[in-house]
Scaffold this motif. Structure first.
Motif, mmCIF file in Angstrom:
data_model
loop_
_atom_site.group_PDB
_atom_site.id
_atom_site.type_symbol
_atom_site.label_atom_id
_atom_site.label_comp_id
_atom_site.label_asym_id
_atom_site.label_seq_id
_atom_site.Cartn_x
_atom_site.Cartn_y
_atom_site.Cartn_z
ATOM 1 N N ILE A 113 0.859 -1.186 0.000
ATOM 2 C CA ILE A 113 0.000 0.000 0.000
ATOM 3 C C ILE A 113 0.896 1.237 0.000
ATOM 4 O O ILE A 113 1.751 1.384 0.880
ATOM 5 C CB ILE A 113 -0.910 0.022 1.239
ATOM 6 C CG1 ILE A 113 -1.709 -1.290 1.338
ATOM 7 C CG2 ILE A 113 -1.848 1.218 1.192
ATOM 8 C CD1 ILE A 113 -2.503 -1.419 2.624
ATOM 9 N N THR A 114 0.707 2.077 -1.001
ATOM 10 C CA THR A 114 1.476 3.320 -1.101
ATOM 11 C C THR A 114 0.577 4.481 -0.696
ATOM 12 O O THR A 114 -0.475 4.691 -1.307
ATOM 13 C CB THR A 114 2.007 3.531 -2.526
ATOM 14 O OG1 THR A 114 2.811 2.399 -2.892
ATOM 15 C CG2 THR A 114 2.849 4.795 -2.611
ATOM 16 N N LEU A 115 1.013 5.219 0.310
ATOM 17 C CA LEU A 115 0.204 6.308 0.870
ATOM 18 C C LEU A 115 0.912 7.648 0.679
ATOM 19 O O LEU A 115 2.148 7.717 0.771
ATOM 20 C CB LEU A 115 -0.023 6.056 2.369
ATOM 21 C CG LEU A 115 -0.910 7.039 3.130
ATOM 22 C CD1 LEU A 115 -2.347 6.962 2.621
ATOM 23 C CD2 LEU A 115 -0.854 6.751 4.626
ATOM 24 N N GLN A 116 0.118 8.712 0.416
ATOM 25 C CA GLN A 116 0.670 10.061 0.306
ATOM 26 C C GLN A 116 -0.385 11.085 0.707
ATOM 27 O O GLN A 116 -1.578 10.809 0.665
ATOM 28 C CB GLN A 116 1.164 10.341 -1.124
ATOM 29 C CG GLN A 116 0.067 10.277 -2.180
ATOM 30 C CD GLN A 116 0.590 10.479 -3.580
ATOM 31 O OE1 GLN A 116 1.799 10.563 -3.783
ATOM 32 N NE2 GLN A 116 -0.299 10.564 -4.546
ATOM 33 N N GLU A 145 -4.770 5.000 10.537
ATOM 34 C CA GLU A 145 -4.247 5.019 11.902
ATOM 35 C C GLU A 145 -3.287 6.198 12.067
ATOM 36 O O GLU A 145 -2.618 6.623 11.116
ATOM 37 C CB GLU A 145 -3.515 3.702 12.225
ATOM 38 C CG GLU A 145 -4.425 2.484 12.251
ATOM 39 C CD GLU A 145 -3.699 1.209 12.641
ATOM 40 O OE1 GLU A 145 -4.375 0.232 12.996
ATOM 41 O OE2 GLU A 145 -2.448 1.195 12.598
ATOM 42 N N ARG A 146 -3.209 6.727 13.298
ATOM 43 C CA ARG A 146 -2.360 7.885 13.586
ATOM 44 C C ARG A 146 -1.488 7.594 14.801
ATOM 45 O O ARG A 146 -1.911 6.932 15.749
ATOM 46 C CB ARG A 146 -3.225 9.120 13.844
ATOM 47 C CG ARG A 146 -2.413 10.364 14.235
ATOM 48 C CD ARG A 146 -3.281 11.595 14.367
ATOM 49 N NE ARG A 146 -4.297 11.442 15.423
ATOM 50 C CZ ARG A 146 -5.148 12.422 15.746
ATOM 51 N NH1 ARG A 146 -5.138 13.586 15.107
ATOM 52 N NH2 ARG A 146 -6.053 12.215 16.706
ATOM 53 N N ASP A 147 -0.272 8.146 14.761
ATOM 54 C CA ASP A 147 0.650 8.021 15.887
ATOM 55 C C ASP A 147 1.122 9.426 16.263
ATOM 56 O O ASP A 147 1.759 10.116 15.461
ATOM 57 C CB ASP A 147 1.840 7.140 15.521
ATOM 58 C CG ASP A 147 2.822 6.991 16.674
ATOM 59 O OD1 ASP A 147 2.448 7.327 17.806
ATOM 60 O OD2 ASP A 147 3.959 6.546 16.409
ATOM 61 N N GLU A 148 0.808 9.845 17.471
ATOM 62 C CA GLU A 148 1.242 11.154 17.975
ATOM 63 C C GLU A 148 2.333 11.003 19.019
ATOM 64 O O GLU A 148 2.545 11.891 19.841
ATOM 65 C CB GLU A 148 0.049 11.908 18.583
ATOM 66 C CG GLU A 148 -1.061 12.213 17.595
ATOM 67 C CD GLU A 148 -2.230 12.930 18.250
ATOM 68 O OE1 GLU A 148 -2.267 14.172 18.185
ATOM 69 O OE2 GLU A 148 -3.097 12.239 18.820
ATOM 70 N N GLY A 149 3.007 9.871 18.978
ATOM 71 C CA GLY A 149 4.056 9.615 19.954
ATOM 72 C C GLY A 149 3.625 8.678 21.053
ATOM 73 O O GLY A 149 4.432 8.344 21.939
ATOM 74 N N PHE A 181 0.791 9.173 9.885
ATOM 75 C CA PHE A 181 -0.384 8.428 9.426
ATOM 76 C C PHE A 181 0.059 7.195 8.624
ATOM 77 O O PHE A 181 1.111 7.186 7.966
ATOM 78 C CB PHE A 181 -1.279 9.315 8.546
ATOM 79 C CG PHE A 181 -1.871 10.491 9.264
ATOM 80 C CD1 PHE A 181 -3.033 10.357 10.011
ATOM 81 C CD2 PHE A 181 -1.270 11.747 9.182
ATOM 82 C CE1 PHE A 181 -3.583 11.446 10.670
ATOM 83 C CE2 PHE A 181 -1.817 12.837 9.843
ATOM 84 C CZ PHE A 181 -2.978 12.688 10.591
ATOM 85 N N ARG A 182 -0.807 6.175 8.668
ATOM 86 C CA ARG A 182 -0.612 4.981 7.840
ATOM 87 C C ARG A 182 -1.963 4.323 7.609
ATOM 88 O O ARG A 182 -2.912 4.537 8.367
ATOM 89 C CB ARG A 182 0.338 3.974 8.495
ATOM 90 C CG ARG A 182 -0.246 3.256 9.710
ATOM 91 C CD ARG A 182 0.738 2.281 10.317
ATOM 92 N NE ARG A 182 0.143 1.545 11.447
ATOM 93 C CZ ARG A 182 0.810 0.676 12.195
ATOM 94 N NH1 ARG A 182 2.097 0.436 11.954
ATOM 95 N NH2 ARG A 182 0.191 0.043 13.193
ATOM 96 N N ASN A 193 3.120 2.610 3.832
ATOM 97 C CA ASN A 193 4.217 3.436 4.323
ATOM 98 C C ASN A 193 3.673 4.525 5.250
ATOM 99 O O ASN A 193 2.465 4.772 5.293
ATOM 100 C CB ASN A 193 4.965 4.065 3.149
ATOM 101 C CG ASN A 193 4.033 4.921 2.289
ATOM 102 O OD1 ASN A 193 3.065 4.429 1.704
ATOM 103 N ND2 ASN A 193 4.319 6.222 2.209
ATOM 104 N N VAL A 194 4.523 5.151 5.996
ATOM 105 C CA VAL A 194 4.105 6.196 6.953
ATOM 106 C C VAL A 194 4.370 7.572 6.350
ATOM 107 O O VAL A 194 5.445 7.827 5.777
ATOM 108 C CB VAL A 194 4.881 6.035 8.274
ATOM 109 C CG1 VAL A 194 4.500 7.142 9.258
ATOM 110 C CG2 VAL A 194 4.631 4.654 8.883
ATOM 111 N N VAL A 195 3.377 8.447 6.483
ATOM 112 C CA VAL A 195 3.522 9.847 6.037
ATOM 113 C C VAL A 195 3.337 10.757 7.251
ATOM 114 O O VAL A 195 2.612 10.411 8.191
ATOM 115 C CB VAL A 195 2.498 10.201 4.936
ATOM 116 C CG1 VAL A 195 2.773 9.391 3.677
ATOM 117 C CG2 VAL A 195 1.073 9.983 5.414
#
Length: 200
Positions: A113-116, A145-149, A181-182, A193-195
């Motif tokens: 999956i390619t994300l942008q 999904e989101r990662d804020e730390g 995000f991913r 990938n993660v953006v």
């Protein structure tokens, strides 16, 4: 008178005995001669077997002999000049094994999956477009999904479906800072990938 009467009886008995003995001798001589002619006697059979070892035998089994072990191949598959030379024992044959490149070519391509994102810096509550492609993932359901730390967590928007191996959605957030995000395939667990997008 008594002495004179016994003579005819004695003479008759003597004649009968003589006749019986004669007949017995004749019958015995005939049987002996016939047995010798027909080979039924022990001596005749012994003489016949001496002259012919197979005489009277119903089954003859020859003595066992060792067989020779074949040194050549039992079956020749192809003896044409164009056939490949025979491999020696212990050699590694490469005719039936495929090279790594061929094996990789035969296997289906790995789904990635390619994300942008449309922008990498946005103001709070500004629209952020998220797009991507998913080769071979037609019809898959993706979750943002989101990662804020603090680890990956669901962002909270409706899941996105893949159509024509592509997908797109839009998000807004008022949290200031850097967000990662991913996308995740909820069926296979495949991640994109993660953006990163900075809000502020």
């Amino acid at each position: 008178m008594k002495q004179g009467g016994r003579h005819p009886i004695v003479a008759g008995v003597t004649a009968l005995v003589a006749v019986a003995v004669g007949v017995g001798l004749i019958v015995g001589i005939g049987m002996f001669v016939g047995a010798n002619i027909l080979g039924l006697g022990g001596g005749g059979a012994a003489s016949d077997q001496a002259t012919d070892p197979d005489a009277g035998a119903s089954l003859y089994a020859p003595s066992p002999k060792p067989t020779k072990t074949a040194t050549g191949p039992a079956i020749t598959l192809d003896a044409s000049p164009t056939s490949a030379p025979e491999k020696k024992a212990g050699s590694v044959s490469t005719s039936t094994s495929s090279s790594p490149s061929e094996s990789a070519a035969e296997k289906p391509g790995k789904k990635e999956i390619t994300l942008q994102t449309g922008i990498v810096v946005a103001k709070p509550m500004e629209r952020i477009d998220i797009t991507g492609i998913y080769p071979g993932g037609e019809g898959a359901i993706l979750r943002l999904e989101r990662d804020e730390g603090e680890g990956w967590q669901e962002f909270g928007i409706p899941d996105v479906s893949v159509t024509g191996e592509q997908f797109s959605t839009a998000i807004q957030t008022g949290r200031v800072g850097k967000h990662r995000f991913r996308m995740k395939d909820i069926d296979t667990g495949t991640f994109s990938n993660v953006v990163s997008v900075t809000i502020g």
